[in-house]
Design a protein around this motif. Sequence first.
Motif, PDB file in Angstrom:
ATOM      1  N   THR A  70       0.831  -1.208   0.000  1.00  9.05           N
ATOM      2  CA  THR A  70       0.000   0.000   0.000  1.00  9.05           C
ATOM      3  C   THR A  70       0.863   1.254   0.000  1.00  9.05           C
ATOM      4  N   LEU A  71       1.889   1.279   0.850  1.00 12.22           N
ATOM      5  CA  LEU A  71       2.767   2.438   0.913  1.00 12.22           C
ATOM      6  C   LEU A  71       3.533   2.629  -0.395  1.00 12.22           C
ATOM      7  N   THR A 101       0.572   3.642  10.119  1.00 13.70           N
ATOM      8  CA  THR A 101       1.246   3.119  11.314  1.00 13.70           C
ATOM      9  C   THR A 101       0.564   3.540  12.611  1.00 13.70           C
ATOM     10  N   GLY A 102      -0.429   4.423  12.539  1.00 13.89           N
ATOM     11  CA  GLY A 102      -1.100   4.884  13.738  1.00 13.89           C
ATOM     12  C   GLY A 102      -0.214   5.748  14.617  1.00 13.89           C
ATOM     13  N   THR A 103       0.708   6.488  13.995  1.00 12.46           N
ATOM     14  CA  THR A 103       1.616   7.360  14.732  1.00 12.46           C
ATOM     15  C   THR A 103       1.296   8.830  14.430  1.00 12.46           C
ATOM     16  N   ASP A 104       1.928   9.713  15.183  1.00 11.55           N
ATOM     17  CA  ASP A 104       1.716  11.147  14.965  1.00 11.55           C
ATOM     18  C   ASP A 104       2.463  11.603  13.727  1.00 11.55           C
ATOM     19  N   ARG A 105       1.877  12.548  13.039  1.00 12.18           N
ATOM     20  CA  ARG A 105       2.540  13.147  11.893  1.00 12.18           C
ATOM     21  C   ARG A 105       3.633  14.085  12.400  1.00 12.18           C
ATOM     22  N   PRO A 106       4.823  14.125  11.765  1.00 12.27           N
ATOM     23  CA  PRO A 106       5.883  15.017  12.249  1.00 12.27           C
ATOM     24  C   PRO A 106       5.466  16.478  12.133  1.00 12.27           C
ATOM     25  N   ARG A 107       5.882  17.267  13.085  1.00 14.87           N
ATOM     26  CA  ARG A 107       5.543  18.694  13.095  1.00 14.87           C
ATOM     27  C   ARG A 107       6.552  19.485  12.280  1.00 14.87           C
ATOM     28  N   LEU A 150       4.366  11.585   4.304  1.00  9.79           N
ATOM     29  CA  LEU A 150       4.452  11.619   5.764  1.00  9.79           C
ATOM     30  C   LEU A 150       3.087  11.412   6.409  1.00  9.79           C
ATOM     31  N   ASP A 151       2.048  11.972   5.807  1.00 13.54           N
ATOM     32  CA  ASP A 151       0.693  11.805   6.325  1.00 13.54           C
ATOM     33  C   ASP A 151       0.241  10.359   6.165  1.00 13.54           C
ATOM     34  N   LEU A 152       0.564   9.748   5.012  1.00 14.88           N
ATOM     35  CA  LEU A 152       0.174   8.359   4.778  1.00 14.88           C
ATOM     36  C   LEU A 152       0.872   7.428   5.760  1.00 14.88           C
ATOM     37  N   VAL A 153       2.153   7.644   5.995  1.00 15.23           N
ATOM     38  CA  VAL A 153       2.891   6.819   6.953  1.00 15.23           C
ATOM     39  C   VAL A 153       2.260   6.927   8.334  1.00 15.23           C
ATOM     40  N   ALA A 154       1.903   8.141   8.738  1.00 17.33           N
ATOM     41  CA  ALA A 154       1.289   8.333  10.053  1.00 17.33           C
ATOM     42  C   ALA A 154      -0.032   7.585  10.161  1.00 17.33           C
TER      43      ALA A 154
END
Length: 226
Positions: A184-185, A220-226, A213-217
């Motif tokens: 998918t990625l 993976t259920g993680t926060d998007r980098p700021r 970066l948004d797709l990875v977040a």
Amino acid sequence: MLYAVFMSRALPSSPQPQEPLEPLQLMQTGPEAEEPCLRADAARNRARLLEAAARLIAEHGVAGVTMEAVAAAANVGKGTVFRRFGDRTGLLTALLDHSAKRLQADFLSGPPPLGPGSPPLERLRAFGTAVLHRTAEQLDLQLAAQPEPTRRFTHPAFGSLHMHTTVLLRQIAPGADCELLAHTLLASLDPALIHHLTRQRGMPMERLEAGWLDLVARVTGTDRPR
């Protein structure tokens, strides 16, 4: 170059690294994989031909790469080019394989955040952004040399990208179907899609980077980098 520019940039930090779940090795992706004992003179001729083809692409685009033009640029006979690569598709594939090995070396043993030493989430972010820039930089070549649909996902170069993505995902989200999520990625980094988005839709690379970066977040259920 876009990929070189990306490699000089730092990415946001993320959680601490975990031990890899399986060892990764540089995969063989092209004719060199079948010729481990290539004679020194043949290897030099091959390198000279690839350098000549790369120059022609830089100057004239993929359309400017013919067997005759490469032979002339490398100052060798046309028969040498055909013996080394078979046909034009073989030559373009060899160029793409050479680039793929450079990328593999970067994410297997290069400096962080793409290479070892950074947390898996940070490496995954860097990996996708590196592939995105490499694809945009070599878009015409990648489209011209892309394997036919029935072979695309069994090609060693894709297998290397998929394995690396899967291993990182297993460290970030061990309970997920990481093998399928890796597909998918990687689908978001497909050369045909990037061609459509950048050249037909006119999207800037910054938007594609942010999208990765948004797709990875989300995956993976993680926060998007700021």
